[in-house]
Design a protein around this motif. Structure first.
Motif, PDB file in Angstrom:
ATOM      1  N   THR A 299      75.930  36.032   1.282  1.00 49.35           N
ATOM      2  CA  THR A 299      74.672  36.749   1.463  1.00 49.35           C
ATOM      3  C   THR A 299      74.155  36.574   2.882  1.00 49.35           C
ATOM      4  OG1 THR A 299      73.382  34.849   0.714  1.00 49.35           O
ATOM      5  CG2 THR A 299      74.056  36.445  -0.963  1.00 49.35           C
ATOM      6  N   ASP A 327      77.077  40.421   0.683  1.00 44.29           N
ATOM      7  CA  ASP A 327      76.547  40.752  -0.639  1.00 44.29           C
ATOM      8  C   ASP A 327      75.039  40.967  -0.591  1.00 44.29           C
ATOM      9  OD1 ASP A 327      76.755  41.247  -3.315  1.00 44.29           O
ATOM     10  OD2 ASP A 327      76.818  39.147  -3.927  1.00 44.29           O
ATOM     11  N   ASP A 328      74.531  41.760  -1.552  1.00 44.47           N
ATOM     12  CA  ASP A 328      73.085  42.001  -1.718  1.00 44.47           C
ATOM     13  C   ASP A 328      72.436  42.542  -0.453  1.00 44.47           C
ATOM     14  OD1 ASP A 328      73.386  40.969  -4.259  1.00 44.47           O
ATOM     15  OD2 ASP A 328      72.739  38.961  -3.702  1.00 44.47           O
ATOM     16  N   THR A 331      68.286  43.289   0.762  1.00 44.83           N
ATOM     17  CA  THR A 331      67.257  42.502   0.077  1.00 44.83           C
ATOM     18  C   THR A 331      66.890  41.243   0.848  1.00 44.83           C
ATOM     19  OG1 THR A 331      68.891  41.237  -1.183  1.00 44.83           O
ATOM     20  CG2 THR A 331      68.098  43.283  -2.151  1.00 44.83           C
ATOM     21  N   ASP A 350      72.602  46.221  -2.776  1.00 49.05           N
ATOM     22  CA  ASP A 350      72.059  45.575  -3.955  1.00 49.05           C
ATOM     23  C   ASP A 350      71.675  46.579  -5.037  1.00 49.05           C
ATOM     24  OD1 ASP A 350      69.323  44.306  -5.334  1.00 49.05           O
ATOM     25  OD2 ASP A 350      70.933  42.860  -4.999  1.00 49.05           O
TER      26      ASP A 350
END
Length: 445
Positions: A299, A327-328, A331, A350
């Protein structure tokens, strides 16, 4: 000397505990116990040295003394932890107001010979007699409140409650169950397919940690596993187990004629980061797995907090042919200045954006912008949380490369996922071409 902290001149732990015991012994006594822990103190010690940390503690002690009420006993319990004994608070709000003055006293930078240093504080509060009638009870409950405050945003203030105690007990049960499960090999991996949007072909599977059926501790979800592992120091052994198991499964699929890359989420705590390359290489070697069949997901926040060390290690793994996914995305920090420096192959959007698709123009405009940005950097775009055909249609329209979600396949056991695999191509090992060069091929190709 026996009753005072030699560095700050405040009361020490022994004096504070005796004072608390004396107050609690009085009939009908009311008191608020504040435990305060500095936010970011370790970074000061690490970057400026321990003498600078000591000077900061002295300055903080002065700020707290200036913010406290007359008659409030202030102590340094040790390290960067302070305690305040507030006598006869009118109610819980009065205790919160004092705690707020304490945190506000640290909002302005502390000026020492080392420069202007920013430091904040988190506070946990327990009241007597509501939250305890003994020293041990009150300290334990104030510590539980402080633990929650530190888990929240910087500068948080938390008052103890029964719900906090129940949550703490649950975390303890989960930590015990997790440690036992690791020792007994009683955890499992499920796999969720990631499909290419053009033809819905499975091009990878994400490994997801699960309790085996019927083995999950009562009242505990698997989503809490990683957080508890990080808190208890089990994240290192857990990461090693997940990587070994995922690589072994990918190797088995390869032997059965349906090779498929497996994506593994990394927590990237300092414990994991220090041994990341060794652990990944050991998992690949033990399974005999081609590096092109392993993807690592991290992340934004994790990368930024450990930027130099994390990016260097991930770049070396990427040169071995391992894919790296952010990832994500969207956010966290989403800092473009960092994004262009991360060693990446994929951006994963996300599910919160996916869920809004079709409800208005904003979510689609954001996804479209991320897709354009990612493609300009030579990255494949993966979207999480696809559950409706309309979402899939919109994602195709803006050019997303890959997607996962219940519509495209729920997480399942390796045996049941096998039937969905068609044999994804293996990427040849060696140094991955730099983004933007003629030899670079997006992972979606």
């Amino acid at each position: 000397m026996a009753e005072h902290d030699p560095l700050t001149g405040l009361a020490n732990r022994n004096r504070f505990l005796r004072a608390l015991e004396s107050v609690l012994a009085r009939p009908g006594a009311r008191v608020a116990l504040h435990l305060l822990d500095l936010d970011g103190f370790k970074e000061v010690n690490d970057s400026l040295g321990h003498p600078a940390g000591d000077r900061l503690l002295v300055a903080v002690a002065g700020r707290l003394a200036g913010a406290a009420d007359v008659g409030t006993l202030i102590a340094r319990l040790g390290g960067d932890e302070f305690a305040l004994l507030q006598p006869d608070p009118a109610d819980a709000d009065a205790a919160r107001r004092l705690a707020r003055r304490l945190t506000e006293s640290l909002e302005q930078p502390v000026v020492t010979v080392d420069g202007r240093i920013r430091v904040g504080a988190s506070v946990g509060i327990a009241l007597a007699p509501e939250h305890g009638r003994t020293v041990d009870e009150l300290l334990r409950h104030a510590d539980i409140a402080l633990y929650r405050a530190k888990a929240n945003a910087r500068g948080s203030i938390v008052l103890f409650s029964g719900e906090l105690a129940a949550a703490q007990a649950l975390r303890h049960r989960l930590a015990t169950a997790l440690e036992t499960a690791l020792q007994q090999g009683a955890l499992a991996l499920h796999f969720q397919p990631i499909r290419r949007l053009g033809d819905r072909r499975v091009v990878a599977c994400e490994a997801l940690l699960r309790w085996p059926e019927g083995r999950a501790p009562r009242g505990v979800s698997t989503g809490e596993l990683v957080a508890v592992a990080e808190e208890t120091g089990l994240v290192g052994p857990l990461t090693e187990w997940v990587l070994r198991t995922a690589c072994r499964q990918a190797r088995l699929w390869q032997e059965l004629g349906r090779p498929c890359p497996v994506a593994v989420n990394l927590s990237m705590t300092p414990t994991v980061l220090d041994r990341l390359e060794t652990v990944v290489e050991a998992a690949l070697d033990r399974a005999g797995l081609h590096p092109g069949l392993l993807e690592l997901e991290v992340t934004e926040g994790v990368l930024i907090r450990n930027f130099d060390q994390a990016t260097a290690r991930l770049e070396r793994l990427r040169r071995r042919g391992i894919k790296i996914a952010l990832d994500d995305f969207g956010t966290g920090y989403s800092a473009l200045a960092y994004l262009q420096r991360f060693p990446l192959d994929k951006l994963k959007i996300d599910r919160r954006f996916t869920g809004e698709l079709g409800t208005g123009p904003t979510a689609l405009a954001i996804v479209d912008a991320i897709v354009r940005l990612g493609h300009a950097l030579g990255l494949a775009i993966v979207v999480e949380g696809v559950e409706r055909e309309e979402q899939l249609r919109l994602l195709r329209e803006v050019g997303c490369d890959q997607a996962q979600g219940f519509l495209l396949g729920r997480p399942d056991t390796a045996e049941r996922i096998f039937d969905l695999l068609e044999g994804a191509p293996v990427i040849e090992p060696g140094r991955a071409p730099a983004r933007g060069t003629a030899g670079y091929v997006p992972a979606s190709a």
